[in-house]
Design a protein around this motif. Sequence first.
Motif, PDB file in Angstrom:
ATOM      1  N   ALA A  50       0.810  -1.222   0.000  1.00  0.00           N
ATOM      2  CA  ALA A  50       0.000   0.000   0.000  1.00  0.00           C
ATOM      3  C   ALA A  50       0.840   1.267   0.000  1.00  0.00           C
ATOM      4  CB  ALA A  50      -0.932  -0.006   1.212  1.00  0.00           C
ATOM      5  N   LEU A  51       2.155   1.154   0.040  1.00  0.00           N
ATOM      6  CA  LEU A  51       3.008   2.341   0.077  1.00  0.00           C
ATOM      7  C   LEU A  51       3.039   3.015  -1.295  1.00  0.00           C
ATOM      8  CD1 LEU A  51       5.886   0.858   2.231  1.00  0.00           C
ATOM      9  CD2 LEU A  51       4.326   2.697   2.917  1.00  0.00           C
ATOM     10  N   MET A  52       2.442   4.209  -1.356  1.00  0.00           N
ATOM     11  CA  MET A  52       2.299   4.950  -2.608  1.00  0.00           C
ATOM     12  C   MET A  52       2.914   6.337  -2.454  1.00  0.00           C
ATOM     13  SD  MET A  52      -1.204   6.221  -4.485  1.00  0.00           S
ATOM     14  CE  MET A  52      -1.648   4.744  -5.376  1.00  0.00           C
ATOM     15  N   ASP A  53       3.618   6.791  -3.512  1.00  0.00           N
ATOM     16  CA  ASP A  53       4.193   8.135  -3.459  1.00  0.00           C
ATOM     17  C   ASP A  53       3.147   9.170  -3.877  1.00  0.00           C
ATOM     18  OD1 ASP A  53       4.115   8.295  -6.279  1.00  0.00           O
ATOM     19  OD2 ASP A  53       6.248   7.896  -6.512  1.00  0.00           O
ATOM     20  N   GLU A  54       3.527  10.437  -3.787  1.00  0.00           N
ATOM     21  CA  GLU A  54       2.569  11.504  -4.090  1.00  0.00           C
ATOM     22  C   GLU A  54       2.173  11.548  -5.557  1.00  0.00           C
ATOM     23  OE1 GLU A  54       5.706  15.211  -4.491  1.00  0.00           O
ATOM     24  OE2 GLU A  54       4.812  14.796  -2.539  1.00  0.00           O
ATOM     25  N   GLY A  55       2.928  10.879  -6.408  1.00  0.00           N
ATOM     26  CA  GLY A  55       2.590  10.812  -7.825  1.00  0.00           C
ATOM     27  C   GLY A  55       1.667   9.656  -8.173  1.00  0.00           C
ATOM     28  N   GLY A  56       1.258   8.899  -7.157  1.00  0.00           N
ATOM     29  CA  GLY A  56       0.346   7.780  -7.386  1.00  0.00           C
ATOM     30  C   GLY A  56       1.035   6.494  -7.799  1.00  0.00           C
ATOM     31  N   VAL A  57       2.347   6.404  -7.544  1.00  0.00           N
ATOM     32  CA  VAL A  57       3.116   5.215  -7.908  1.00  0.00           C
ATOM     33  C   VAL A  57       3.444   4.437  -6.638  1.00  0.00           C
ATOM     34  CG1 VAL A  57       5.247   4.376  -8.957  1.00  0.00           C
ATOM     35  CG2 VAL A  57       4.090   6.394  -9.907  1.00  0.00           C
ATOM     36  N   TYR A  58       3.151   3.146  -6.670  1.00  0.00           N
ATOM     37  CA  TYR A  58       3.461   2.306  -5.512  1.00  0.00           C
ATOM     38  C   TYR A  58       4.960   2.057  -5.431  1.00  0.00           C
ATOM     39  CZ  TYR A  58      -1.481   1.457  -4.681  1.00  0.00           C
ATOM     40  OH  TYR A  58      -2.801   1.620  -4.382  1.00  0.00           O
ATOM     41  N   ALA A  59       5.452   1.895  -4.206  1.00  0.00           N
ATOM     42  CA  ALA A  59       6.874   1.622  -3.973  1.00  0.00           C
ATOM     43  C   ALA A  59       7.260   0.299  -4.621  1.00  0.00           C
ATOM     44  CB  ALA A  59       7.143   1.568  -2.469  1.00  0.00           C
ATOM     45  N   PRO A  60       8.511   0.178  -5.060  1.00  0.00           N
ATOM     46  CA  PRO A  60       8.971  -1.102  -5.598  1.00  0.00           C
ATOM     47  C   PRO A  60       8.759  -2.204  -4.554  1.00  0.00           C
ATOM     48  CG  PRO A  60      10.605   0.611  -5.976  1.00  0.00           C
ATOM     49  CD  PRO A  60       9.560   1.191  -5.079  1.00  0.00           C
ATOM     50  N   THR A  61       8.208  -3.319  -4.976  1.00  0.00           N
ATOM     51  CA  THR A  61       7.769  -4.363  -4.050  1.00  0.00           C
ATOM     52  C   THR A  61       8.864  -4.843  -3.109  1.00  0.00           C
ATOM     53  OG1 THR A  61       6.120  -5.054  -5.668  1.00  0.00           O
ATOM     54  CG2 THR A  61       6.617  -6.594  -3.898  1.00  0.00           C
ATOM     55  N   LYS A  62      10.025  -5.189  -3.631  1.00  0.00           N
ATOM     56  CA  LYS A  62      11.093  -5.718  -2.766  1.00  0.00           C
ATOM     57  C   LYS A  62      11.525  -4.701  -1.722  1.00  0.00           C
ATOM     58  CE  LYS A  62      13.046  -9.186  -5.843  1.00  0.00           C
ATOM     59  NZ  LYS A  62      14.241  -9.648  -6.562  1.00  0.00           N
ATOM     60  N   LYS A  63      11.660  -3.453  -2.121  1.00  0.00           N
ATOM     61  CA  LYS A  63      12.054  -2.410  -1.173  1.00  0.00           C
ATOM     62  C   LYS A  63      10.948  -2.148  -0.160  1.00  0.00           C
ATOM     63  CE  LYS A  63      15.404  -0.023  -4.020  1.00  0.00           C
ATOM     64  NZ  LYS A  63      15.881   1.244  -4.544  1.00  0.00           N
ATOM     65  N   ALA A  64       9.700  -2.189  -0.605  1.00  0.00           N
ATOM     66  CA  ALA A  64       8.575  -1.956   0.293  1.00  0.00           C
ATOM     67  C   ALA A  64       8.462  -3.070   1.332  1.00  0.00           C
ATOM     68  CB  ALA A  64       7.282  -1.836  -0.505  1.00  0.00           C
ATOM     69  N   ILE A  65       8.664  -4.309   0.920  1.00  0.00           N
ATOM     70  CA  ILE A  65       8.604  -5.433   1.859  1.00  0.00           C
ATOM     71  C   ILE A  65       9.752  -5.339   2.862  1.00  0.00           C
ATOM     72  CG2 ILE A  65       8.841  -7.940   2.066  1.00  0.00           C
ATOM     73  CD1 ILE A  65       7.127  -8.135  -0.501  1.00  0.00           C
ATOM     74  N   ALA A  66      10.945  -5.018   2.402  1.00  0.00           N
ATOM     75  CA  ALA A  66      12.084  -4.854   3.313  1.00  0.00           C
ATOM     76  C   ALA A  66      11.813  -3.732   4.308  1.00  0.00           C
ATOM     77  CB  ALA A  66      13.354  -4.576   2.522  1.00  0.00           C
ATOM     78  N   PHE A  67      11.228  -2.636   3.820  1.00  0.00           N
ATOM     79  CA  PHE A  67      10.880  -1.529   4.700  1.00  0.00           C
ATOM     80  C   PHE A  67       9.849  -1.966   5.731  1.00  0.00           C
ATOM     81  CE2 PHE A  67       8.179   1.990   5.951  1.00  0.00           C
ATOM     82  CZ  PHE A  67       9.110   2.895   6.435  1.00  0.00           C
ATOM     83  N   ALA A  68       8.831  -2.686   5.297  1.00  0.00           N
ATOM     84  CA  ALA A  68       7.780  -3.143   6.215  1.00  0.00           C
ATOM     85  C   ALA A  68       8.353  -4.051   7.300  1.00  0.00           C
ATOM     86  CB  ALA A  68       6.682  -3.857   5.434  1.00  0.00           C
ATOM     87  N   GLU A  69       9.255  -4.946   6.922  1.00  0.00           N
ATOM     88  CA  GLU A  69       9.897  -5.825   7.910  1.00  0.00           C
ATOM     89  C   GLU A  69      10.655  -5.003   8.951  1.00  0.00           C
ATOM     90  OE1 GLU A  69      12.300  -8.432   5.525  1.00  0.00           O
ATOM     91  OE2 GLU A  69      10.578  -9.684   4.969  1.00  0.00           O
ATOM     92  N   GLU A  70      11.426  -4.036   8.479  1.00  0.00           N
ATOM     93  CA  GLU A  70      12.192  -3.174   9.372  1.00  0.00           C
ATOM     94  C   GLU A  70      11.260  -2.363  10.271  1.00  0.00           C
ATOM     95  OE1 GLU A  70      14.953   0.735   8.777  1.00  0.00           O
ATOM     96  OE2 GLU A  70      15.341  -0.949   7.440  1.00  0.00           O
ATOM     97  N   TYR A  71      10.177  -1.874   9.700  1.00  0.00           N
ATOM     98  CA  TYR A  71       9.219  -1.068  10.461  1.00  0.00           C
ATOM     99  C   TYR A  71       8.548  -1.898  11.558  1.00  0.00           C
ATOM    100  CZ  TYR A  71       5.965   2.771  11.233  1.00  0.00           C
ATOM    101  OH  TYR A  71       5.266   3.801  11.786  1.00  0.00           O
ATOM    102  N   ILE A  72       8.224  -3.147  11.244  1.00  0.00           N
ATOM    103  CA  ILE A  72       7.634  -4.033  12.258  1.00  0.00           C
ATOM    104  C   ILE A  72       8.602  -4.219  13.425  1.00  0.00           C
ATOM    105  CG2 ILE A  72       6.956  -6.428  12.742  1.00  0.00           C
ATOM    106  CD1 ILE A  72       5.745  -6.472   9.874  1.00  0.00           C
ATOM    107  N   VAL A  73       9.874  -4.436  13.117  1.00  0.00           N
ATOM    108  CA  VAL A  73      10.876  -4.648  14.161  1.00  0.00           C
ATOM    109  C   VAL A  73      11.066  -3.378  15.002  1.00  0.00           C
ATOM    110  CG1 VAL A  73      13.335  -5.102  14.582  1.00  0.00           C
ATOM    111  CG2 VAL A  73      12.070  -6.485  12.924  1.00  0.00           C
ATOM    112  N   GLN A  74      11.092  -2.226  14.348  1.00  0.00           N
ATOM    113  CA  GLN A  74      11.351  -0.971  15.056  1.00  0.00           C
ATOM    114  C   GLN A  74      10.128  -0.439  15.801  1.00  0.00           C
ATOM    115  OE1 GLN A  74      12.977   1.808  12.217  1.00  0.00           O
ATOM    116  NE2 GLN A  74      14.949   0.786  12.172  1.00  0.00           N
TER     117      GLN A  74
END
Length: 110
Positions: free
Chosen positions: A55-79
């Motif tokens: 669901a991570l979308m930039d202000e231009g309406g483009v979703y974040a690259p999947t692999k980077k978004a999943i890595a970010f989500a994992e890190e966010y869950i831990v933090q």
Amino acid sequence: MEYTIDKKTYKLHYSLKRLEVLEGVTGVSPLSIVAGINEQKFPLISVMKNYFAYALMDEGGVYAPTKKAIAFAEEYIVQEGFMAVMTAAVEQLMEDCPFLFQGGSSNSNT
């Protein structure tokens, strides 16, 4: 809330099409997540990680690259904790997709 991946800002955003993608990826409908939470049955970490990441979308309406978004989500869950991810996703789901939570009406034109 805003999230930053590679110096780019994203916000959570859900649409009907994105929910269809998430159902395919996770095998879990957004309604079953919300209903489960209401019954104190929390979704799997992997499910919420994907619901957050996809669901991570930039202000231009483009979703974040999947692999980077999943890595970010994992890190966010831990933090920040699983509950922070779950709460953010569910609140945004309710804001973006009120059609999921509306009552049906039987309106026949016969």
